[in-house]
Design an enzyme around this catalytic site. Structure first.
Site, PDB file in Angstrom:
ATOM      1  N   LYS A   9      10.512  16.914 -13.856  1.00  0.00           N
ATOM      2  CA  LYS A   9      10.305  17.890 -14.927  1.00  0.00           C
ATOM      3  C   LYS A   9       8.809  18.212 -15.014  1.00  0.00           C
ATOM      4  O   LYS A   9       7.970  17.329 -14.800  1.00  0.00           O
ATOM      5  CB  LYS A   9      10.808  17.256 -16.241  1.00  0.00           C
ATOM      6  CG  LYS A   9      10.795  18.170 -17.454  1.00  0.00           C
ATOM      7  CD  LYS A   9      11.414  17.433 -18.645  1.00  0.00           C
ATOM      8  CE  LYS A   9      11.481  18.267 -19.898  1.00  0.00           C
ATOM      9  NZ  LYS A   9      12.137  17.553 -21.015  1.00  0.00           N
TER      10      LYS A   9
ATOM     11  N   SER B  83      15.967  20.113 -23.031  1.00  0.00           N
ATOM     12  CA  SER B  83      14.907  20.873 -22.423  1.00  0.00           C
ATOM     13  C   SER B  83      14.740  20.652 -20.926  1.00  0.00           C
ATOM     14  O   SER B  83      14.074  21.456 -20.273  1.00  0.00           O
ATOM     15  CB  SER B  83      13.591  20.540 -23.127  1.00  0.00           C
ATOM     16  OG  SER B  83      13.227  19.188 -22.913  1.00  0.00           O
TER      17      SER B  83
ATOM     18  N   SER C 205      17.276  15.718 -24.363  1.00  0.00           N
ATOM     19  CA  SER C 205      16.904  16.621 -23.264  1.00  0.00           C
ATOM     20  C   SER C 205      17.250  16.180 -21.855  1.00  0.00           C
ATOM     21  O   SER C 205      17.117  16.973 -20.926  1.00  0.00           O
ATOM     22  CB  SER C 205      15.411  16.909 -23.328  1.00  0.00           C
ATOM     23  OG  SER C 205      15.190  17.895 -24.298  1.00  0.00           O
TER      24      SER C 205
END
Ligand code: GLN
Length: 474
Positions: A77, A152, A176
């Protein structure tokens, strides 16, 4: 086309038989990344570097000295620092920022011969549940491109879903890792708070943030957890517990006591097919001899409000460091100190991030602190006590990961509160720090993946992983 493997063990055995090489795998993933660029899963692909490292890892495997993750290609990420590589948290304010050191988890992955293929799109600073709050635009779900990836860590999930890598690393503050995993038909693990070092992870809300793997199998999740966890002198929030060999110790669990949330089956806000997935799983578990009972959670209505008050408060503090002076973007229109702060932050942050900084500052401000922040802390304590009580009696809590499957792109923009409420099932484990995993339980009638979540006691990831593997095999 590169074959999709459920586990790294399958990859390793194909490599051992001479049926593939790490270099071939990387080339295949790079082709998939290029062919599916429209999904917008990556903010940057480290193509040449990944290919060069693949050759090195192939050589190490040949010599018999390949690490635990030799053959595993991972994506990270874009809020995880990797020395010499850009890291943006999908924000304009960090658009051209380059990491000056690597996070502990990146060092640990590389030390075991993982290959990092790129940095994945996400909601700006991890704030969102649909990956639509990214400076780089939304990520599309590979199962249906009119729908969101979840967030996310949406880019991380889609990168695995569309076979652009074997696994991805996300972060989970309020869901997330778990929620995008469930929207993409994958396994998403949020370990216990204090299990994995956050050194070198861009902070959103520090009393919640955790790193977690998104994979196609429980085996790969166990292996990645094993490699990433354990003491680190750079993170003082880490618990001083041993780093077990989760993967090696995966074994069949005995008979368990499991609680499910009554409201998950009765509440009209939960999608019907999500409900039936839960009911079917409960029936299967009972048929296998496990004790599965319904419980009610008195604080259900307080989960989302207390999470958002605390997460926003912490975010407003963490994000104060982006001032146009120390990091990243500085407004070209700034003329003095005050305008440097104001303009850089106004132009550098996106709408949702600004909303949260303002709300967070409000709940921390003199006069409102006791009514909001201090109150939310007390509610958090009650939620933790009540959850611990349930987990004294039961081995696991089983609930949906999200109230509905991946929703249509554009929904989040209309009403942020609707999106906040969709975190109802993930924030409990975040507020209490308990480990939780999202497991894929097939698709709904529209072909959209569904996920269920298991929560357990602090630091009992081994039991959680054992049971998860067994559950997926039922
Ligand atoms: N959707 C939640 C939020 O927006 C959780 C995000 C996360 O875990 N990073 O805060």
């Amino acid at each position: 086309m590169v074959k999709s493997f459920t586990t790294l063990s399958e990859i390793k055995s194909e490599i051992a038989k001479g049926q593939t090489t790490v270099e071939k795998l990387v080339k295949g993933y790079l082709n998939n990344i290029a062919a599916n660029a429209g999904l917008n899963a990556f903010n940057e692909v480290f193509d040449e570097e990944a290919l060069a490292r693949a050759k090195e890892v192939d050589a190490r495997i040949q010599q018999g000295v390949g690490g635990k993750l030799a053959g595993m290609v991972v994506a990270i990420k874009d809020n995880i620092c990797y020395k010499g590589h850009k890291v943006s948290a999908s924000s304009k304010i960090l658009k051209d920022f380059t990491s000056i050191y690597s996070s502990t988890i990146v060092d640990r992955l590389l030390a075991e011969d993982a290959i990092i293929i790129g940095r994945c799109n996400c909601d700006e600073f991890g704030m969102g549940a649909a990956n639509e709050n990214s400076f780089y635009g939304p990520v599309k779900n590979f199962a249906d491109e009119t729908r969101v990836s979840g967030g996310s860590s949406g880019g991380s999930a889609v990168a695995v879903q569309a076979n652009m890598c074997q696994a991805a690393i996300g972060t989970d503050t309020g869901g997330s890792v778990r929620q995008p995993a469930s929207f993409c038909g994958l396994v998403g693990l949020k370990p216990t708070y204090g299990r994995i070092s956050r050194h070198g992870i861009i902070a959103y809300a520090s009393s919640f943030d955790q790193v977690g793997p998104i994979t196609r199998s429980v085996e790969d999740a166990a292996l990645l957890l094993e490699v990433m966890c354990g003491p680190d002198e750079y993170d003082s929030t880490l618990a001083n517990v041993a780093a077990p060999l989760f993967f090696e110790r995966l074994e069949k669990p005995g008979v368990k006591k499991i609680a499910y949330l009554h409201e998950a089956i009765t509440n009209h806000g939960v999608d019907d097919e999500v409900k039936s997935a839960l009911i079917q799983s409960i029936e299967k578990l009972r048929a296998e001899g496990h004790v599965v009972k319904s419980i009610s959670f008195d604080f259900l209505d307080y989960l989302v409000p207390s999470y958002y008050i605390l997460a926003m408060a912490e975010a407003s503090s963490n994000l104060s460091r982006y001032d146009g002076v120390h990091f990243g973007y500085r407004s070209p229109a700034a003329v003095d100190l005050e305008s440097t702060y104001k303009r850089s932050r106004s132009e550098g942050f996106g709408k949702e991030v600004k909303r949260r900084i303002m709300l967070g500052t409000f709940v921390l401000s003199a006069g409102y602190y006791d009514a909001y922040y201090a109150k939310a802390q007390k509610v958090r304590r009650l939620i933790k006590e009540k959850t611990d009580e349930i987990l004294k009696e039961y081995d696991f809590i089983i609930i949906p990961t999200a109230p509905e499957p991946a929703f249509e792109l554009g929904k989040e923009e209309k009403d942020p509160v609707v999106t906040y409420l969709s975190d109802i099932f993930t924030v409990q484990a975040s507020l209490t720090g308990a480990p939780a995993i999202s497991l894929p339980v097939g698709n709904n009638s529209k072909g959209l993946p569904l996920g269920l979540q298991l929560i357990t006691r602090h630091f009992e990831e081994q039991e959680l992983l054992n049971f998860s593997k067994y559950f997926l095999g039922l």
